[in-house]
Design an enzyme around this catalytic site. Sequence first.
Site, PDB file in Angstrom:
ATOM      1  N   HIS A 191      -4.858 -18.288  11.467  1.00 42.14           N
ATOM      2  CA  HIS A 191      -6.230 -19.087  11.675  1.00 42.14           C
ATOM      3  C   HIS A 191      -7.214 -18.010  11.330  1.00 42.14           C
ATOM      4  O   HIS A 191      -8.544 -18.125  11.046  1.00 42.14           O
ATOM      5  CB  HIS A 191      -6.109 -19.828  12.947  1.00 42.14           C
ATOM      6  N   ARG A 209       3.782 -23.661  15.422  1.00 37.25           N
ATOM      7  CA  ARG A 209       5.040 -24.117  15.784  1.00 37.25           C
ATOM      8  C   ARG A 209       6.235 -23.257  15.508  1.00 37.25           C
ATOM      9  O   ARG A 209       7.370 -23.536  16.148  1.00 37.25           O
ATOM     10  CB  ARG A 209       5.506 -25.178  14.812  1.00 37.25           C
TER      11      ARG A 209
HETATM   12  P1  AMP Z   1      -3.736 -26.029  12.165  1.00 38.35           P
HETATM   13  O1  AMP Z   1      -4.198 -25.574  13.619  1.00 38.35           O
HETATM   14  O2  AMP Z   1      -2.453 -26.125  12.036  1.00 38.35           O
HETATM   15  O3  AMP Z   1      -4.452 -27.331  11.807  1.00 38.35           O
HETATM   16  O4  AMP Z   1      -4.722 -25.060  11.180  1.00 38.35           O
HETATM   17  C1  AMP Z   1      -5.991 -25.052  10.870  1.00 38.35           C
HETATM   18  C2  AMP Z   1      -6.102 -24.442   9.666  1.00 38.35           C
HETATM   19  O5  AMP Z   1      -5.392 -23.339   9.370  1.00 38.35           O
HETATM   20  C3  AMP Z   1      -5.673 -25.388   8.462  1.00 38.35           C
HETATM   21  O6  AMP Z   1      -6.585 -25.195   7.596  1.00 38.35           O
HETATM   22  C4  AMP Z   1      -4.040 -24.788   8.119  1.00 38.35           C
HETATM   23  O7  AMP Z   1      -3.946 -24.811   6.750  1.00 38.35           O
HETATM   24  C5  AMP Z   1      -4.791 -23.144   8.325  1.00 38.35           C
HETATM   25  N1  AMP Z   1      -3.536 -22.334   8.599  1.00 38.35           N
HETATM   26  C6  AMP Z   1      -2.743 -22.498   9.294  1.00 38.35           C
HETATM   27  N2  AMP Z   1      -1.550 -21.530   9.319  1.00 38.35           N
HETATM   28  C7  AMP Z   1      -1.766 -20.797   8.091  1.00 38.35           C
HETATM   29  C8  AMP Z   1      -1.299 -19.729   7.614  1.00 38.35           C
HETATM   30  N3  AMP Z   1      -0.193 -19.239   7.920  1.00 38.35           N
HETATM   31  N4  AMP Z   1      -2.161 -19.014   6.315  1.00 38.35           N
HETATM   32  C9  AMP Z   1      -3.162 -19.733   5.916  1.00 38.35           C
HETATM   33  N5  AMP Z   1      -3.796 -20.810   6.665  1.00 38.35           N
HETATM   34  C10 AMP Z   1      -3.109 -21.350   7.590  1.00 38.35           C
END
Ligand code: AMP
Length: 282
Positions: A35, A188
């Site tokens: 993030h 996770r």
């Molecule tokens: P989330 O909080 O899981 O909904 O993620 C928020 C944003 O961060 C989304 O656009 C995800 O695709 C991105 N994201 C989460 N983990 C990663 C990662 N390891 N690499 C790149 N982007 C990520």
Amino acid sequence: MQTAYTKEELRSLLAPVRGKRIVLVPTMGALHEGHATLLRQARVLAGEDGVVVASVFLNPVQFDNAGDLATYPKSPAQDSETCDSCGVDVVFMPTPDVMYCADRSITLEETHLSSVLCGASRPGHFAGVCLVVNKLFNLVQPTDAIFGKKDYQQFAILRRMVRDLDMPITLHGAEIVREADGLALSSRNVRLTPEHRAAAPAIRRSLLAAAEAYSAGKDVQIVCAQVRGALESIPGVRCDYVELVDAETLHDLTDPDRLALLAVAAWFGDVRLIDNIELFRA
Ligand code: AMP
């Protein structure tokens, strides 16, 4: 950095900056280096004169599994610090009651890209994603938004939403950020047992091996079976899917000259991990 907890606070913080470049990074919190990378990219994209907005909202509507929602990690104080240190100007942290009316009755469903991969095993998930992102777009009215390619299907669906609904927003896909051992960063990951955490880099290794096999001309089915075999040889691991698809339509790759996507979702115990790799035939 300023924090908005309500839609009214958000609107009044953004009122003076209308007309400037506004870059939005939506998240569900429990922020990690993946993030943070998106947030720093947003800062660069916005430039000195632009505005970076991050949302931290654990969206209940996109969870198809109540247990997953209940055990999803939360760290709001640390998330604020991360946003601040990455140059975010405004962070929006609503509760579900702030975000949704109790009698909400509008849904927003993408009907083609959502039917495969994660969409096939998580009914309603992408409709929940489209709904919340659409609401965030309406509230923030960004010029740009950044999404990670770790959630490749999500990015493809949101790109389709923006195209089909003529939203005046440029979407940017950010590369996957990984641990040194190759495991894609995910909120996770902290729920993995030590054994499964140690074994999880096999996902990346098997994708890289498959990429080589694919570019050497190996049959798509064999490439997918190799990944599945490698992962399911780990005790307690079960693949939800391993599929090689067209990277844009997410359906069968009919033209081998187009960019392909090899995507995997696998259960490591009760933790579902996803990863993917973009592929070209050499
Ligand atoms: P989330 O909080 O899981 O909904 O993620 C928020 C944003 O961060 C989304 O656009 C995800 O695709 C991105 N994201 C989460 N983990 C990663 C990662 N390891 N690499 C790149 N982007 C990520």
